[in-house]
Design a protein around this motif. Sequence first.
Motif, PDB file in Angstrom:
ATOM      1  N   ARG A 107      -0.967  -3.006  -3.332  1.00 59.15           N
ATOM      2  CA  ARG A 107       0.053  -3.184  -4.240  1.00 59.15           C
ATOM      3  C   ARG A 107       1.104  -3.867  -3.598  1.00 59.15           C
ATOM      4  NH1 ARG A 107       1.224  -4.196  -9.472  1.00 59.15           N
ATOM      5  NH2 ARG A 107       3.128  -3.885  -9.893  1.00 59.15           N
ATOM      6  N   VAL A 108       1.674  -5.022  -3.904  1.00 61.25           N
ATOM      7  CA  VAL A 108       2.676  -5.861  -3.221  1.00 61.25           C
ATOM      8  C   VAL A 108       3.996  -5.972  -3.839  1.00 61.25           C
ATOM      9  CG1 VAL A 108       1.158  -6.478  -1.695  1.00 61.25           C
ATOM     10  CG2 VAL A 108       1.557  -8.022  -3.601  1.00 61.25           C
ATOM     11  N   GLY A 109       4.850  -6.459  -3.233  1.00 64.12           N
ATOM     12  CA  GLY A 109       6.276  -6.772  -3.848  1.00 64.12           C
ATOM     13  C   GLY A 109       6.375  -8.072  -2.607  1.00 64.12           C
ATOM     14  N   ARG A 159       8.070 -15.420   1.541  1.00 64.11           N
ATOM     15  CA  ARG A 159       9.147 -15.175   2.680  1.00 64.11           C
ATOM     16  C   ARG A 159       8.944 -13.933   3.036  1.00 64.11           C
ATOM     17  NH1 ARG A 159      13.272 -18.614   2.038  1.00 64.11           N
ATOM     18  NH2 ARG A 159      14.029 -17.795   3.903  1.00 64.11           N
ATOM     19  N   SER A 160       8.504 -12.701   2.262  1.00 64.67           N
ATOM     20  CA  SER A 160       8.355 -11.441   2.985  1.00 64.67           C
ATOM     21  C   SER A 160       7.468 -10.623   2.063  1.00 64.67           C
ATOM     22  CB  SER A 160       9.778 -10.735   3.199  1.00 64.67           C
ATOM     23  OG  SER A 160      10.383 -10.375   1.790  1.00 64.67           O
ATOM     24  N   ILE A 161       6.993  -9.869   2.517  1.00 61.37           N
ATOM     25  CA  ILE A 161       5.746  -8.712   1.858  1.00 61.37           C
ATOM     26  C   ILE A 161       6.479  -7.189   1.938  1.00 61.37           C
ATOM     27  CG2 ILE A 161       3.657  -7.985   1.321  1.00 61.37           C
ATOM     28  CD1 ILE A 161       2.640 -10.646   2.699  1.00 61.37           C
ATOM     29  N   GLN A 162       6.360  -6.528   0.863  1.00 61.49           N
ATOM     30  CA  GLN A 162       6.435  -5.109   0.893  1.00 61.49           C
ATOM     31  C   GLN A 162       5.181  -4.534   0.105  1.00 61.49           C
ATOM     32  OE1 GLN A 162      10.245  -3.669  -0.424  1.00 61.49           O
ATOM     33  NE2 GLN A 162      11.181  -4.177   1.687  1.00 61.49           N
ATOM     34  N   SER A 163       4.925  -3.294   0.743  1.00 57.19           N
ATOM     35  CA  SER A 163       4.177  -2.300   0.048  1.00 57.19           C
ATOM     36  C   SER A 163       4.952  -0.905  -0.204  1.00 57.19           C
ATOM     37  CB  SER A 163       2.751  -2.316   0.366  1.00 57.19           C
ATOM     38  OG  SER A 163       1.777  -1.462  -0.353  1.00 57.19           O
ATOM     39  N   HIS A 164       4.948  -0.194  -1.238  1.00 58.75           N
ATOM     40  CA  HIS A 164       5.672   1.007  -1.315  1.00 58.75           C
ATOM     41  C   HIS A 164       7.019   0.971  -0.686  1.00 58.75           C
ATOM     42  CE1 HIS A 164       2.437   3.258  -3.277  1.00 58.75           C
ATOM     43  NE2 HIS A 164       1.373   2.602  -2.586  1.00 58.75           N
ATOM     44  N   ASP A 165       7.692  -0.010  -0.619  1.00 54.01           N
ATOM     45  CA  ASP A 165       9.144  -0.206  -0.077  1.00 54.01           C
ATOM     46  C   ASP A 165       8.934  -0.364   1.320  1.00 54.01           C
ATOM     47  OD1 ASP A 165      10.177  -0.095  -2.979  1.00 54.01           O
ATOM     48  OD2 ASP A 165       9.931   1.904  -2.751  1.00 54.01           O
ATOM     49  N   ILE A 166       8.139  -0.591   1.909  1.00 47.84           N
ATOM     50  CA  ILE A 166       7.868  -0.862   3.449  1.00 47.84           C
ATOM     51  C   ILE A 166       7.453  -2.279   3.671  1.00 47.84           C
ATOM     52  CG2 ILE A 166       6.879   0.156   5.694  1.00 47.84           C
ATOM     53  CD1 ILE A 166       6.355   2.615   4.118  1.00 47.84           C
ATOM     54  N   ASP A 167       8.368  -2.864   4.614  1.00 46.80           N
ATOM     55  CA  ASP A 167       7.916  -4.048   4.971  1.00 46.80           C
ATOM     56  C   ASP A 167       6.666  -4.029   5.775  1.00 46.80           C
ATOM     57  OD1 ASP A 167      10.360  -5.451   3.872  1.00 46.80           O
ATOM     58  OD2 ASP A 167      11.264  -4.741   5.715  1.00 46.80           O
ATOM     59  N   ILE A 168       5.743  -5.033   5.279  1.00 47.90           N
ATOM     60  CA  ILE A 168       4.518  -5.150   6.175  1.00 47.90           C
ATOM     61  C   ILE A 168       4.370  -6.723   6.297  1.00 47.90           C
ATOM     62  CG2 ILE A 168       3.334  -3.286   5.067  1.00 47.90           C
ATOM     63  CD1 ILE A 168       2.053  -5.045   2.864  1.00 47.90           C
ATOM     64  N   ASP A 169       3.689  -7.231   7.564  1.00 49.52           N
ATOM     65  CA  ASP A 169       3.299  -8.389   7.735  1.00 49.52           C
ATOM     66  C   ASP A 169       2.173  -9.190   6.897  1.00 49.52           C
ATOM     67  OD1 ASP A 169       5.345  -8.538   9.635  1.00 49.52           O
ATOM     68  OD2 ASP A 169       4.056  -7.468  11.017  1.00 49.52           O
TER      69      ASP A 169
END
Length: 350
Positions: free
Chosen positions: A234-236, A217-227
Amino acid sequence: MVNVAIIGTEKSGRTSLAANLGRKGTSSDITMYNNDKESRKMVFVDAHSYPKTLKSLITALNISDLAVLCIPPQGLDAHTGECIIALDLLGFKHGIIALTKSDSTHMYAVDELKAKIKVITAGTILQDWECIALNTNKSAKNPFEGVDDLKASINEMAEKIEAEQAELNSLSARIFIDHAFNVTGKGCVVLGVVKQGISKDKDKTKIFPLDRDIEIRSIQSHDIDIDSAPTGTRVGMRLKNVQAKDIERGFIISDKEIVTTDYTLECTISKFTKKIEPASVLHLFVGLQSEPVRVEKILVDGNEVKEAKPGTTCLLELSGNKKVSYSKEDRFLLANLDLTQRFAGYGFSK
């Protein structure tokens, strides 16, 4: 992005070093230290629960591209040796040896330790790794002396690693999950690293070994939204159609994986272990997953034998109880948790 494992024996200075290199983030049996203030973002992973558990060491190494092995002045104890064996069995390509706490010893002692390390690592993947003396003591006469040299070496290696990662971007995406939890209003969130390919927002894919269809649904890396997140990131990730309670460390987001409870592995047995016999219980590690397995059969040159001797190759037939997911290219590690030096060998699925 480059992920760096900081490993070593207890009281080796590994945690102080990791804290100096980045800002503390997610912490469990491993702790992430994020350096996102510079142009090249890095994550430093402290396997702080080692040597109590092998799982934290293997997790740190298998989510990292580069390892820093911390060795204190008192030198090479059994757990330092075990770290060297783990790195060698994994075929760990990039690494540095940090001679920590250099403020508490003499220059000649550092030179002697370097000479000993050279002898002990001869014939292993570490034999040409650079040794850097440093300290992370704020109260030292020259606090953090040598850490800048370490950072320079890490950055030099990072350029090669990033080139290798770029070559993997054309493959289908694979994400190793190391943490999972629910966030109010957002649902299931997982943390992990993209091991190959490019993972994209709104991708419809699967999670293994559940073999369940999911959507990112969404991806972040170092607390920044990325596409999108290329290899090494390293992802959330926020996931749809799965709950955190159903996810364990080591689960893989991928289009396709092999899922099994039984294994046939082409193995190389470590020189530093005891013989393996049928009915032995070993611990199997692949990716970030682990489980106990029973040795059902040992084959050498197609013939069934009663033992696999240290330093030899063989075919091991193993049985387990828990579903594990992997690909043909994944390297398995085997361990005997009853021994002082626990790593028994490595192998690939046959």
